[in-house]
Every structure is written in structure tokens, then in C-alpha cells.
Design an enzyme around this catalytic site. Structure first.
Site, PDB file in Angstrom:
ATOM      1  N   SER A  64       0.844  -1.197   0.000  1.00  0.00           N
ATOM      2  CA  SER A  64       0.000   0.000   0.000  1.00  0.00           C
ATOM      3  C   SER A  64       0.878   1.245   0.000  1.00  0.00           C
ATOM      4  O   SER A  64       2.083   1.169   0.227  1.00  0.00           O
ATOM      5  CB  SER A  64      -0.987  -0.008   1.156  1.00  0.00           C
ATOM      6  OG  SER A  64      -0.387  -0.495   2.316  1.00  0.00           O
ATOM      7  N   CYS A  65       0.240   2.373  -0.258  1.00  0.00           N
ATOM      8  CA  CYS A  65       0.957   3.628  -0.443  1.00  0.00           C
ATOM      9  C   CYS A  65       1.800   3.945   0.789  1.00  0.00           C
ATOM     10  O   CYS A  65       1.369   3.648   1.887  1.00  0.00           O
ATOM     11  CB  CYS A  65      -0.013   4.759  -0.741  1.00  0.00           C
ATOM     12  SG  CYS A  65      -0.380   4.772  -2.509  1.00  0.00           S
ATOM     13  N   PRO A  66       2.999   4.520   0.623  1.00  0.00           N
ATOM     14  CA  PRO A  66       3.537   5.083  -0.620  1.00  0.00           C
ATOM     15  C   PRO A  66       4.371   4.108  -1.438  1.00  0.00           C
ATOM     16  O   PRO A  66       4.941   4.507  -2.447  1.00  0.00           O
ATOM     17  CB  PRO A  66       4.469   6.173  -0.090  1.00  0.00           C
ATOM     18  CG  PRO A  66       5.044   5.563   1.149  1.00  0.00           C
ATOM     19  CD  PRO A  66       3.919   4.755   1.752  1.00  0.00           C
TER      20      PRO A  66
END
Lengths: 110, 402
Positions: free
Chosen positions: A18-20
Site C-alpha cells: 500500500s501507499c507510498p
């Protein structure tokens, strides 16, 4: 089905991240390519659906065609830009060629 | 592809003011996380009722289902799950790099501890704290920004973020139409069951004359659905400034805060309610910095991790656990380690309304938000010029400007 099938020089599977991290890995992978080479990115982080194309374009790369969403997985194809624009995390590292791809690239050039 | 974050942030701002007007409490989640931790240590045989924190700060009365704070958390989780199922964003995801799990646990603990030390997370000490004109929320926001910068210095390290390994492309396996159809049927059946359960809970509370719990169910569901559809990630609002020098979510947050400040101001003015003010001091500074660091390590703040957990991201479940642990550790250390005595006891609750009343506080808040917006201008302009240099389509340029 055939409409969603595309080809690229490389692919990078970022599902589960998941981000980043999808953005960081996408930018780093693009920087490692030669200008004009293409890479297919797959991500299933809904935040990355927007961030990955946003940040790749701001770094000077080109999104080819429309992203394809299959279930929660989104597929993008990017063409590496002629120059990497702007300042971000991965740009300060010396440009890395992916060692294990060198052989293939060499054959490609011949 | 979801909703644009600016308008969603603004809607959340207005709704949180309405929630305050109806219930007299702000939209918050970490107080309830601390109570969940209290219930957990109770089950393990300890007596959290004797800890000063549970006597003076967040009382442990009843179960989560008997409290509006409890229902806000449950309904937010349900609302995010509904939104993810509806939008076909749900998938149980496990990161290929196992290190993400200890990273999320450590980050969750640091963030949970910091949040409670500062009397709130990105909600009560930021998104719903700034509109209450409490100085502690501004201090928390500033130190959170510093903490996220520290966090980015950590996660940028190769040993933390992990290698990038593209492979030569090969033909991809696609799901069949039948597989896609079955997944949709499964997801929409779950959607229907959850909606029915939430409606039943509302009806029950209305019939048994506990309307505030019904209000919490409705608002929690809407909050949860909105943060998922808008991908309202407070972590990214700060982190993107340092990772890719992008201001998009930070700008959206400023828009949301301005909306929340103005609508809360109207609520305070019309109802004559007193704004909620919390102590501003070293506890806020240390708590905010730890919170910023922790949310970057964990990959999500208290709200971001809730909608991520409901999208099926297993790392977010671990971060959630870490949050509860961190908050409970803080509750234990409150009196046992003298945290309250050294860091909080001498900190005064300062309200911006003491500088010229409600109107003065409104002006100060809006000026500070305008300064925040202006401070981001160099990054905004630089990004815009890069996008325009690439000759991107006009629609894309507007999106960045928005």
C-alpha cells in the site's frame, strides 16, 4: 478479454503493497529503464489507482492507454520519459540498471 | 476511481460540525481505541479501572455498543467496508514483503501512544480539534508534519522500503467473466447484510429511546464510506509533501479544515455551546511528533488504517492492533510512569477564543490555514510546471490545480 491484454517490455507486480510503496517502486523501476521502454504496473492499493499515474506523469513518464481495473487490481502501462523531472525519493540514488535484466537487454539490442 | 479528495474533505468538515451540534462531542476514534485496550487488559486479568487514565480521561463504562464513541468506530468500519464492496475495491491483500507487518505493528504502537499523549489523533487533535479553536490542535498539526518528515527519512532507506524487481513482461492471466460475476454476487450479498444490520441497530435505538446511538450509527457509516471513496489519508496529506513533493492531499485537507472551521463556528455561534479545549504543552509536541513518525512507519493514520483494514489490507489490521497497544501503554504510563505529572499537568488548555472571542478565533484560524496554503505554493507550482512541460491533457492539469 482481448481488449485488456497488453504487452510491455517489463512488468512489476506491486499487489499487496500500500501507499507510498507502489509509487516509490514504480518511480524507481521507471528510472531504471531506458527512455522509451515500457513497463506494466499492477497495484491493488486504491490510493495508488490515482497516485501512481499522477506521480509517474509528474516525473516525466507517459501513461499509455487507459488503466484497466480487474476486481481490486489496477493495471497501468507507462513509457519511460526522456528525462526524469523533479525531485523525489528515488532520484537521488545513482541510476541503477537492473543487473539481472542486462543479458536480456543486450540480446534485445543485437 | 473514487471521489476527488477536496470535496470529500469539505463534506466531512461540514458533517463533523453537524455531529458536534447534535451530540456535543467531536468525531474522534482513539479515545475508543484506548477503551478497547482497557477491555483487553481487563480480560487478561489486570484492573485498568484503578489506572488514573481510565478514571479521569476516558472512562471505561459499559461496552463499545453502549457508547456513541464505540458506535462511531464500528459504523466507520462498516461504512468503509460497504464502500469498498460496492466499488469492487475489496480484496484480501498480503504484502509480498513480510517486513511490512513488523513495520505496521511498530508504527501503530508509536502512533497510538503519541495520539493519546496529545489528546487525539488526526481527528480530535487536528480535523475536529482545529475547528474547536483549541491551540493544542495547531501544535499537534505542526509537530505531526515534522514527525512525518522524520518518518520519510526512515522509510526511504532501502532496508525499510525493500527492493524494486521488475521482470520481463509475460502474458497475464485474466479472471473469467464467471469468476468476476461470482465475486460481485458475493460482495453485494455481504453489502446487503451489513446495510440490514446497521438499519436494524438504528431502529432498535430509536425504539428504545437512545437516539444518540442511532445518530452515531448513521454518521459513522457516512464518515466511513466517505473516507474510503475519497481515500482520505491524513498520512499522505503530509507524507506526499516529502516523498513526491505533491500538495494535492494537503490542499484538500486545508479545504476540509476551512469548511470545518466555518461550519463549527456557525454551530458555536448559534447554539452558544462552549468549544472543547485541550491542554497544549510538551505532551502535545512529543505526542504530535511521535504520531507523525508512527503513521508513516505504519503506512496509515487512525482513519486511513480503518478504511484500509476494511478494503482487506492485512497490514492495516496489524497497524490497528498496534494502535490499541500504544494507546493502552500510554494509559498505563499516565500515572505509573509519571507521564501526566511531567508532560501534561502543567500544560494549560488554551483556546483561540481568548484572543478576541469567537470572531477573533475564526480570523486567526483562517489566516493560519491561508499561511499553510501559501507555504505549499512552491511545491504546487513546481509540480504544475512539470506536468505542463510534458504536454499532458488539460483535464489532468486542472486535476492537479484543484
Amino acid at each position: 478479454m482481448s481488449s485488456s491484454f497488453r504487452t510491455a517490455d517489463y512488468s512489476l507486480d506491486l499487489r499487496g503493497e500500500s501507499c507510498p510503496y507502489p509509487v516509490i517502486h514504480t518511480l524507481e523501476a521507471l528510472h531504471g529503464l531506458r527512455p522509451g521502454e515500457t513497463i506494466e504496473i499492477s497495484t491493488d492499493c486504491p490510493q495508488a489507482y490515482r497516485n501512481v499515474p499522477d506521480d509517474a506523469r509528474a516525473a516525466g513518464h507517459e501513461l499509455l492507454g487507459e488503466p484497466v481495473k480487474e476486481g481490486a487490481t489496477m493495471l497501468f502501462v507507462f513509457r519511460r520519459g526522456d528525462a526524469v523531472l523533479g525531485r523525489h525519493l528515488t532520484e537521488e540514488k545513482p541510476r541503477r540498471r537492473f543487473g539481472f535484466l542486462r543479458g536480456r537487454r543486450h540480446q534485445h539490442e543485437q | 476511481m473514487g471521489l476527488p479528495p477536496g470535496p470529500v474533505f469539505a463534506a466531512l468538515g461540514a458533517l463533523s460540525a453537524a455531529y458536534f451540534a447534535i451530540t456535543g462531542t467531536v468525531w474522534a476514534v482513539t479515545g475508543e481505541f484506548t477503551r478497547l485496550g482497557g477491555h483487553a487488559v481487563e480480560l487478561l486479568g489486570a484492573d485498568p479501572g484503578s489506572w488514573t487514565y481510565y478514571q479521569e480521561v476516558t472512562a471505561l463504562e459499559g461496552g463499545p455498543l453502549d457508547r456513541t464513541d464505540g458506535w462511531i468506530v464500528i459504523a466507520m468500519l462498516a461504512g468503509s467496508l460497504l464502500a469498498a464492496l460496492w466499488a469492487d475495491d475489496f480484496r484480501v491483500r498480503t504484502p509480498p514483503l513480510r517486513r511490512r507487518f513488523p513495520q505496521a505493528l511498530a508504527g501503530g504502537i508509536v502512533a497510538g501512544f503519541g495520539a493519546r499523549l496529545a489528546f487525539g489523533c488526526n481527528l480530535a487533535a487536528m480535523f475536529t480539534g482545529i475547528p474547536q479553536f483549541s491551540l493544542h490542535a495547531w501544535l499537534f498539526t505542526l509537530t505531526t508534519a515534522i514527525g512525518t518528515w522524520l518518518g520519510v527519512q526512515l522509510i526511504r532507506q532501502r532496508w525499510w522500503r525493500g527492493p524494486t524487481r521488475p521482470v520481463p513482461a509475460s502474458a497475464r492471466q485474466h479472471l473469467t467473466a464467471e469468476q468476476n460475476r461470482r465475486r460481485r454476487v458475493r460482495h453485494l450479498s455481504a453489502f446487503t447484510v451489513i446495510v440490514a444490520a446497521l438499519a436494524a441497530a438504528c431502529l432498535l435505538y430509536l425504539l428504545t429511546e437512545r437516539p444518540l446511538l442511532a445518530v452515531a450509527v448513521v454518521f459513522g457509516t457516512v464518515f466511513g464510506a466517505l473516507i474510503q471513496r475519497g481515500q482520505i489519508c491524513f498520512t499522505a496529506a503530509f507524507r506526499d509533501l516529502w516523498v513526491t513533493r505533491k500538495t494535492k492531499l494537503s490542499d484538500a485537507l486545508v479545504i476540509g479544515l476551512a469548511t470545518a472551521v466555518i461550519t463549527t463556528f456557525v454551530v458555536l455561534l448559534v447554539t452558544g455551546m462552549d468549544p472543547l479545549t485541550k491542554p497544549a504543552g510538551w505532551g502535545t509536541v512529543i505526542g504530535g511528533t511521535l504520531f507523525g513518525l508512527g503513521i508513516v512507519m505504519a503506512g496509515a493514520c487512525e482513519t486511513g488504517m480503518m478504511y484500509r483494514a476494511m478494503e482487506g489490507q492485512t497490514v492495516a489490521w496489524v497497524a490497528f492492533g498496534g494502535n490499541v497497544i500504544g494507546a493502552t501503554v500510554l494509559a498505563y504510563g499516565w500515572d505509573h510512569w509519571g507521564i501526566h505529572r511531567h508532560l501534561v499537568a502543567s500544560a494549560p488548555p488554551v483556546s483561540l477564543t481568548s484572543f478576541g472571542g469567537l470572531w477573533g478565533a475564526l480570523v486567526i484560524s483562517l489566516v493560519l490555514l491561508a499561511l499553510w496554503w501559501l507555504a505549499m505554493s512552491p511545491r504546487r507550482t513546481s509540480r504544475l510546471s512539470r506536468l505542463n512541460a510534458e504536454g499532458s491533457a488539460p483535464a489532468e492539469r486542472e486535476e492537479v490545480a484543484a
